[in-house]
Each structure stands twice: as structure tokens, then as C-alpha cells.
Design a protein around this motif. Structure first.
Motif, PDB file in Angstrom:
ATOM      1  N   ALA A  42       0.827  -1.217   0.000  1.00 17.50           N
ATOM      2  CA  ALA A  42       0.000   0.000   0.000  1.00 17.50           C
ATOM      3  C   ALA A  42       0.856   1.259   0.000  1.00 17.50           C
ATOM      4  O   ALA A  42       0.541   2.242  -0.662  1.00 17.50           O
ATOM      5  CB  ALA A  42      -0.913  -0.020   1.221  1.00 17.50           C
ATOM      6  N   THR A  43       1.976   1.224   0.726  1.00 16.76           N
ATOM      7  CA  THR A  43       2.826   2.427   0.771  1.00 16.76           C
ATOM      8  C   THR A  43       4.242   2.062   0.331  1.00 16.76           C
ATOM      9  O   THR A  43       4.700   0.933   0.528  1.00 16.76           O
ATOM     10  CB  THR A  43       2.900   2.994   2.218  1.00 16.76           C
ATOM     11  OG1 THR A  43       3.335   1.928   3.069  1.00 16.76           O
ATOM     12  CG2 THR A  43       1.556   3.493   2.686  1.00 16.76           C
ATOM     13  N   PRO A  44       4.956   3.037  -0.240  1.00 13.87           N
ATOM     14  CA  PRO A  44       6.321   2.749  -0.699  1.00 13.87           C
ATOM     15  C   PRO A  44       7.256   2.448   0.487  1.00 13.87           C
ATOM     16  O   PRO A  44       7.073   2.972   1.588  1.00 13.87           O
ATOM     17  CB  PRO A  44       6.762   4.045  -1.385  1.00 13.87           C
ATOM     18  CG  PRO A  44       5.529   4.848  -1.588  1.00 13.87           C
ATOM     19  CD  PRO A  44       4.552   4.414  -0.559  1.00 13.87           C
ATOM     20  N   PHE A  45       8.252   1.607   0.256  1.00 14.70           N
ATOM     21  CA  PHE A  45       9.312   1.382   1.239  1.00 14.70           C
ATOM     22  C   PHE A  45      10.218   2.604   1.215  1.00 14.70           C
ATOM     23  O   PHE A  45      10.568   3.094   0.148  1.00 14.70           O
ATOM     24  CB  PHE A  45      10.116   0.137   0.855  1.00 14.70           C
ATOM     25  CG  PHE A  45       9.353  -1.143   1.023  1.00 14.70           C
ATOM     26  CD1 PHE A  45       9.350  -1.804   2.244  1.00 14.70           C
ATOM     27  CD2 PHE A  45       8.625  -1.685  -0.029  1.00 14.70           C
ATOM     28  CE1 PHE A  45       8.650  -2.989   2.414  1.00 14.70           C
ATOM     29  CE2 PHE A  45       7.915  -2.865   0.134  1.00 14.70           C
ATOM     30  CZ  PHE A  45       7.923  -3.524   1.360  1.00 14.70           C
ATOM     31  N   GLN A  46      10.615   3.088   2.398  1.00 12.12           N
ATOM     32  CA  GLN A  46      11.433   4.301   2.449  1.00 12.12           C
ATOM     33  C   GLN A  46      12.844   3.976   2.943  1.00 12.12           C
ATOM     34  O   GLN A  46      13.012   3.276   3.940  1.00 12.12           O
ATOM     35  CB  GLN A  46      10.777   5.328   3.387  1.00 12.12           C
ATOM     36  CG  GLN A  46       9.386   5.690   2.882  1.00 12.12           C
ATOM     37  CD  GLN A  46       8.896   7.009   3.444  1.00 12.12           C
ATOM     38  OE1 GLN A  46       9.336   7.431   4.506  1.00 12.12           O
ATOM     39  NE2 GLN A  46       7.997   7.666   2.748  1.00 12.12           N
TER      40      GLN A  46
END
Length: 540
Positions: free
Chosen positions: A10-14
Motif C-alpha cells: 500500500a505504501t512505498p518502502f522508504q
């Protein structure tokens, strides 16, 4: 078209580092090898661990390679399984921002420093494919990079024009360059030069063997523990498909002729298995039924096979390719391997009887009743009686490894038997092992035609099987006559007729027992084919 992996996260890896320093960040390596890769790799066609349970993935090595526009990484992965073994894979990766993205094959959304984008398989980036071609064409040695690009003498093109993927992705990924060359990227890798690279380069550059796609370049990684082959480039041979497809069409016509020409199967002249047959010795009734053309094609295939073995067995300088005799060490290796495999197949068949019926069940019971006889045949290999020589061979030779080019054939894919270790694939073997592999392939093509098209022919299966066994013996006899005459003319020592027949029988039996495991596990109805092959060869 939906992105394969985009919706999984769902969210990008940072990550704190910029992409050019990604592998200096321990957190990136940890998250990449676990959260990102475990999800991605198991769905790939080239991933060979589907039958096992994944335990963890480790990045064991990497290298950076840059074009004028982008930074790419080649990553070597060790995939560990709960069953206590591991496999190594090669994965080139790229990082693309939203506006650069031009592929549907996404590994994961990610942010490096302040830049957002996607991790992707670098092979899907044209810039990366061009970089590989340019480096091979210029034969670049990247100092300190461990990466060795080699340009073969047959690579005429200096300039990159185009690249595209070849067919669907299999256990390797193949890229067509300039509509003239194929670069095969090996996904599963070994700490050893790949036999496909080794043999292809040897056949083209040392022996000038014409009937294999010419070697034009390679990519290897030099590590302290050994060389790893990452890529092999060869000429793209114009072809009409593989010999398996060709043989199925031919055999369909042969079975079709039975009713069309009102042929009485039980009246056809019989022949002994392994009896060498010149074309003019084949009875006219058989020529009328099968057609002259198929026998002529088999003769050509036999000639190309003989020439391949002559090339593989005629070098006296390069030890990897020098012919050698039989000895005790080879015999111990052979028997250990075959008895282990035989026991494994016995266990599978005993556990699979409930899946079988009809002829397959009957043949399975015969196999179990004769297991001591079959085991004895494997044990009876006496190296002191062997007068022939062992050479490097193809190792996984069948109709699917041969391309049809007009009236001729091209042999490819020298990687060896998929179930074998890389070390075992390089062991020198009797050249007749390849011949036996091709004969098993003939047998398969005959039975596959009966299974797939049997309802088109107005005969009982038993009658078709009888006609098929007879056709098999004539194809084998035709092949052997040309093959033996050619290799003996060129002084490749395959022994005299008694030894030839012993080795053929031994190797066909080995191949059929090997096939049995695959069929019982994946399509039990087809277990008839190897079981019938074992019955024919053992004569029980």
C-alpha cells in the motif's frame, strides 16, 4: 494492464540513502531480501523452488553497473529452504521514477532519499539491455567490478539497434538483439561456469561445429570461489520451430496412414530393437506406411548428433574436453547416482498406485515385480569390460532441444539435466547417453500422439501401441546406422556392437526411470510411456 506487484504494497518502502548508494545501507539489504523479495520471487517463472518451502533469502553479493543515464545493480541471492538446501539466483535491478517507468513488471514501490519510484527488474529497461549489448560488443573488462564481458568472433554487429524478449519467460530470460542474436540471462546460477556457455563457446570457437547457434558473447562474474556465468549470447537461427513439434506432426500423419492406406498392423514386418538399418534395407511396406521423408530426416538428425559428439570428443589440448576411459571412480559415481534415483522412483510408484488404472497400473505392477532385475542391470556395470571412451556430452538431449531449419537441424541448450548438480553435469559420459535420450524422445512423441489424437484413428489403443513400438524400432535402427557409421569413420571410440547395445540399453533404462518420477508426480496417465519403455528394454 495491471502492475504485477504494485497493489501488494500500500505504501512505498522508504530508505535513507540515495539509489546510487542503496547497497551501503544495511536496512535496505535487510528489507529488500525479506519483505520485498520473498513476495516477488515465488511468482516468477524462473524461480525453481516452487515445490519447496521458502525459509529466507539472503543477498550474498552484488555489483553496480552504470549507463550514462542510470545506475543498476546485479544481485546474487541465496534462497534457503526449510528442507535444508539452498539455490542461488541472479537478479538485475533498477530504480525508476514514475515518469521513467515503462514496464508492468514491478518489484515494489520505493523511496530513496527524497526520490519516489519503483524497484523493477532491470531487464525490462531498454537502457539496461543496451548497456549489456554495448559491453559485450566492446568486450569490456570492468576493473574492480569482477564482471567479465566477452565478445565472440562471430559477433559482427558493433552497434545496438533493438531488443525484445523472446517468447514467454522460462527458467532463464532470453533477449533478442538486432533481430540477429539471443542473449540468455541465467536466472538460477552456480559457482562454476555454466555448461551451456562452456560447450557453446568450445563448439563454435575451437571446433567450428556448424549446427548449433554460434557463440557470440558472454557475461561472467569472477569471484574468488569460482566463475559464475550470468549470460550467454548466440546467433539467432532462423527456424520453423523445434523438432518435438515437427515429430508430433509427422507421427500424426504416420498413424493417419494406417486407416487411409488400409494397413494391417499385425502383418507389418517386425525388426529387432537396435538393429542398424540402411534406408534401402527398410521393407517397402514400412516405407509405404511411414513415408521416406521421415526416415531421411532421422538420418540427418543422426548425422548432426554424430558430428556434435565428434567435435566434443576430438580435442586433445583442453582437459575439460579430452576423451577419457572408464574407471572405478566413474563406476562408483554412476551406480550411487542410479541406485539412489531408482529407490526414489520405487517409493514414488508404490505411493502412486492408487492414481493409476488400466495399462499404467498393469505396467506399474510388472515394474515392481521386476525391480530386482532392473536394479541388477544398474549394478552390473563393469568398467573393466568397457573399451569405449567417455566425453563431454549434451546431457539433456531430446527433440525439444533441436531446432528445425528447412531440411536441417540445429542443436541447442547444453545446460544439462535439470535434476543434476552442476558438477555432475560436467562428468564425461558415454556419448550413447545422448543417443538414448533422443530415443526416449522418439518414444514419447509416438505415445503423446496416441494420447492426444488417438480418437482420430479408428483403432484400439493396444493396436496403436503395437504400431507405435514397431515405428519406434525402425526410427531407432535408421538413426543408429548413420550415427555409428559417422562416429566410427571419425575414430570416436563408442565400442563394438556388443558394448554399444549394452550402453544403449543401460542409458535408455536410466532415462526411462528418471522420467518415471516426473510423470507420476505431474501426469500419472502418462506414466505408461516410461513404464512401457522400461518393459521394452528389459524384455519382461
Amino acid at each position: 494492464m495491471k502492475n504485477n506487484n504494485q497493489d501488494t504494497f500500500a505504501t512505498p518502502f522508504q530508505f535513507k540513502n540515495e539509489w546510487k548508494d542503496a547497497f551501503l545501507d544495511a536496512d535496505f539489504i535487510k528489507i529488500f531480501s525479506s519483505d520485498i523479495l520473498e513476495n516477488y520471487i515465488i511468482n516468477k517463472r524462473w524461480y525453481g523452488g516452487k515445490a519447496s518451502t521458502l525459509k529466507y533469502i539472503e543477498v550474498v553479493d552484488h555489483f553496480k553497473i552504470t549507463s550514462t543515464k542510470n545506475t543498476y545493480y546485479g544481485v546474487l541471492l541465496e534462497v534457503n529452504f526449510k528442507e535444508a538446501f539452498f539455490q542461488h539466483y541472479f537478479m538485475p535491478i533498477a530504480f525508476m521514477t514514475n515518469d521513467e517507468l515503462d514496464t508492468n513488471t514491478i518489484i515494489a514501490p520505493a523511496q530513496f532519499g527524497k526520490i519516489s519510484g519503483f524497484l523493477v527488474d532491470a531487464l525490462h529497461q531498454e537502457d539496461f539491455r543496451k548497456l549489456l549489448f554495448d559491453n559485450i560488443a566492446q568486450s569490456v573488462d570492468t576493473k574492480g567490478l569482477k564482471l567479465i564481458f566477452h565478445k565472440g568472433s562471430h559477433l559482427a554487429d558493433k552497434e545496438y539497434k533493438s531488443s525484445k524478449f523472446m517468447g514467454v519467460e522460462q527458467s532463464n530470460t532470453s533477449i533478442i538483439y538486432n533481430d540477429a542474436f539471443v542473449l540468455k540471462i541465467f536466472r538460477r546460477i552456480y559457482v562454476s561456469t555454466n555448461p551451456d556457455y562452456e560447450i557453446s563457446r568450445f563448439l563454435t570457437e575451437r571446433m567450428h561445429y556448424q549446427n548449433t547457434p554460434a557463440y557470440t558473447g558472454s557475461i561472467n562474474l569472477a569471484l574468488p570461489e569460482g566463475n559464475i556465468t550470468l549470460g550467454l549470447m548466440q546467433e539467432l537461427v532462423p527456424n520453423q520451430g523445434d523438432a518435438w513439434k515437427f515429430m508430433l506432426e509427422q507421427i500424426d500423419g504416420v498413424f493417419d496412414n494406417l486407416s487411409r492406406k488400409k494397413i494391417k498392423i499385425d502383418k507389418l514386418p517386425q525388426v529387432d530393437l537396435f538393429k542398424r538399418l540402411k534406408i534401402n534395407e527398410i521393407p517397402p511396406e514400412i516405407i509405404d506406411w511411414v513415408g521416406l521423408s521421415l526416415f531421411l530426416k532421422v538420418k540427418t538428425l543422426a548425422l548432426r548428433t554424430a558430428e556434435m559428439h565428434i567435435a566434443l570428443g576430438s580435442d586433445i589440448h583442453e582437459t575439460a574436453f579430452t576423451p577419457t576411459t572408464y574407471n572405478g571412480d566413474y563406476t562408483v559415481w554412476l551406480k550411487n547416482r542410479l541406485l539412489y534415483q531408482f529407490q526414489n522412483r520405487l517409493n514414488i510408484i508404490e505411493n502412486s498406485l492408487h492414481k493409476l488404472d488400466g495399462m499404467a497400473l498393469e505396467l506399474a505392477h510388472q515394474f515392481l515385480e521386476n525391480k530386482k532385475l532392473i536394479r541388477k542391470h544398474f549394478v552390473d556395470f563393469d568398467w573393466t569390460k568397457m573399451k569405449s571412451e567417455r566425453i563431454r556430452i549434451h546431457g539433456d538431449f531430446h527433440l525439444g532441444q533441436v531446432l528445425v531449419n528447412g531440411d536441417d537441424f540445429y542443436i541447442l541448450d547444453f545446460e544439462g539435466e535439470p535434476e543434476s548438480t552442476i558438477r555432475d553435469r560436467k562428468v564425461k559420459q558415454p556419448p550413447l547417453k545422448d543417443v538414448a535420450g533422443m530415443f526416449r524422445s522418439f518414444h514419447y512423441a509416438i505415445y503423446a500422439t496416441i494420447f492426444n489424437n488417438g480418437s482420430n484413428y479408428p483403432y484400439q489403443n493396444e493396436e496403436l501401441f503395437a504400431a507405435g513400438e514397431l515405428l519406434f524400432k525402425y526410427l531407432v535402427g535408421t538413426f543408429l546406422e548413420t550415427y555409428i557409421e559417422k562416429v566410427q569413420e571419425e575414430n570416436l571410440n563408442i565400442g563394438y556392437s556388443h558394448e554399444i547395445n549394452f550402453l544403449l540399453k543401460y542409458c535408455i533404462l536410466e532415462k526411462a526411470v528418471y522420467e518415471l518420477g516426473y510423470e507420476l508426480n505431474s501426469r500419472p496417465r502418462w506414466a505408461v510411456i516410461p513404464l512401457r519403455g522400461i518393459q521394452t528394454i528389459m524384455g519382461y
